[in-house]
Design a protein around this motif. Structure first.
Motif, PDB file in Angstrom:
ATOM      1  N   SER A 166      44.597 -14.337  -8.439  1.00 33.35           N
ATOM      2  CA  SER A 166      45.034 -15.466  -8.682  1.00 33.35           C
ATOM      3  C   SER A 166      45.412 -15.802 -10.294  1.00 33.35           C
ATOM      4  N   ASP A 167      44.235 -15.382 -10.973  1.00 36.13           N
ATOM      5  CA  ASP A 167      44.282 -15.242 -12.635  1.00 36.13           C
ATOM      6  C   ASP A 167      45.675 -14.510 -12.964  1.00 36.13           C
ATOM      7  N   ARG A 168      45.609 -13.227 -12.176  1.00 33.99           N
ATOM      8  CA  ARG A 168      46.745 -12.287 -12.724  1.00 33.99           C
ATOM      9  C   ARG A 168      48.050 -12.638 -12.481  1.00 33.99           C
ATOM     10  N   THR A 169      48.172 -13.313 -11.209  1.00 38.15           N
ATOM     11  CA  THR A 169      49.542 -13.720 -10.875  1.00 38.15           C
ATOM     12  C   THR A 169      50.113 -15.188 -10.829  1.00 38.15           C
ATOM     13  N   GLY A 170      49.214 -15.806 -11.074  1.00 37.03           N
ATOM     14  CA  GLY A 170      49.348 -17.418 -11.058  1.00 37.03           C
ATOM     15  C   GLY A 170      49.390 -18.092  -9.549  1.00 37.03           C
ATOM     16  N   LYS A 171      49.274 -17.190  -8.486  1.00 45.84           N
ATOM     17  CA  LYS A 171      49.540 -17.465  -7.049  1.00 45.84           C
ATOM     18  C   LYS A 171      47.861 -17.766  -6.288  1.00 45.84           C
ATOM     19  N   GLU A 172      47.937 -18.977  -6.083  1.00 46.08           N
ATOM     20  CA  GLU A 172      46.591 -19.627  -5.523  1.00 46.08           C
ATOM     21  C   GLU A 172      46.378 -19.670  -4.185  1.00 46.08           C
ATOM     22  N   SER A 173      47.456 -19.265  -3.451  1.00 49.53           N
ATOM     23  CA  SER A 173      47.265 -19.415  -2.151  1.00 49.53           C
ATOM     24  C   SER A 173      46.521 -18.150  -1.564  1.00 49.53           C
ATOM     25  N   ILE A 174      45.630 -18.289  -0.576  1.00 46.13           N
ATOM     26  CA  ILE A 174      45.026 -16.988   0.142  1.00 46.13           C
ATOM     27  C   ILE A 174      46.151 -16.091   0.772  1.00 46.13           C
ATOM     28  N   ASN A 175      47.140 -16.977   1.119  1.00 46.76           N
ATOM     29  CA  ASN A 175      48.070 -16.458   2.047  1.00 46.76           C
ATOM     30  C   ASN A 175      49.001 -15.347   1.217  1.00 46.76           C
ATOM     31  N   ASP A 176      49.169 -15.480  -0.048  1.00 49.17           N
ATOM     32  CA  ASP A 176      49.654 -14.673  -1.107  1.00 49.17           C
ATOM     33  C   ASP A 176      48.878 -13.528  -1.377  1.00 49.17           C
ATOM     34  N   TYR A 177      47.644 -13.767  -1.133  1.00 45.92           N
ATOM     35  CA  TYR A 177      46.484 -12.525  -1.580  1.00 45.92           C
ATOM     36  C   TYR A 177      46.219 -11.786  -0.290  1.00 45.92           C
ATOM     37  N   LEU A 178      46.235 -12.057   0.968  1.00 43.10           N
ATOM     38  CA  LEU A 178      45.984 -11.235   2.151  1.00 43.10           C
ATOM     39  C   LEU A 178      47.430 -11.049   2.875  1.00 43.10           C
ATOM     40  N   ASN A 179      47.283  -9.877   3.705  1.00 43.62           N
ATOM     41  CA  ASN A 179      48.352  -9.480   4.609  1.00 43.62           C
ATOM     42  C   ASN A 179      47.684  -9.322   5.867  1.00 43.62           C
ATOM     43  N   LEU A 180      48.434  -9.679   6.930  1.00 45.48           N
ATOM     44  CA  LEU A 180      48.121  -9.409   8.272  1.00 45.48           C
ATOM     45  C   LEU A 180      47.354  -7.956   8.501  1.00 45.48           C
ATOM     46  N   GLY A 181      45.987  -8.381   9.076  1.00 45.64           N
ATOM     47  CA  GLY A 181      45.293  -7.013   9.324  1.00 45.64           C
ATOM     48  C   GLY A 181      44.283  -6.473   8.226  1.00 45.64           C
ATOM     49  N   ASP A 182      44.387  -7.278   7.037  1.00 40.09           N
ATOM     50  CA  ASP A 182      43.456  -7.027   6.181  1.00 40.09           C
ATOM     51  C   ASP A 182      42.065  -7.005   6.337  1.00 40.09           C
ATOM     52  N   ILE A 183      41.437  -6.178   5.878  1.00 35.95           N
ATOM     53  CA  ILE A 183      39.857  -6.226   5.973  1.00 35.95           C
ATOM     54  C   ILE A 183      39.418  -7.072   5.023  1.00 35.95           C
ATOM     55  N   VAL A 184      38.662  -8.190   5.155  1.00 33.65           N
ATOM     56  CA  VAL A 184      38.150  -9.289   4.442  1.00 33.65           C
ATOM     57  C   VAL A 184      36.764  -9.249   4.329  1.00 33.65           C
TER      58      VAL A 184
END
Length: 102
Positions: free
Chosen positions: A15-33
């Motif tokens: 979020s700090d690097r891209t300015g994108k705060e949504s978790i949906n921007d950070y995660l992709n389907l199937g990602d291990i969290v």
């Protein structure tokens, strides 16, 4: 599919690097969290659906039409697979099939 484990700290750095705060921007389907991401959403709102190894965030992400033409809510969904939490996108209640078409 990536084997990288996505973490809460990683989301903050993203979020700090891209300015994108949504978790949906950070995660992709199937990602291990990591457990801390799941705990964060579990503690944020009462879950919409929850059982051992399954969590749907309490607030609807959106509403989409199902195959029968009914407008239904979709929820951010995490479930355990092979002992690891994974992100399944935004699914109908108690399902693990992404319906957000993002």
């Amino acid at each position: 599919m990536s084997t990288e484990i996505k973490t809460l700290d990683g989301w903050c750095e993203f979020s700090d690097r891209t300015g994108k705060e949504s978790i949906n921007d950070y995660l992709n389907l199937g990602d291990i969290v990591s457990e801390d991401i799941v705990d964060n959403f579990m503690d944020m709102l009462p879950p919409r659906a929850m059982s051992h190894g399954y969590l749907q965030v309490g607030e609807a992400y959106d509403h989409v039409y199902d195959i029968d033409g009914r407008l239904r809510a979709i929820y951010m969904t995490f479930a355990k697979c092979d002992g690891q939490w994974r992100y399944y996108g935004n699914c109908f209640e108690w399902e693990t099939v992404d319906k957000s078409w993002r």
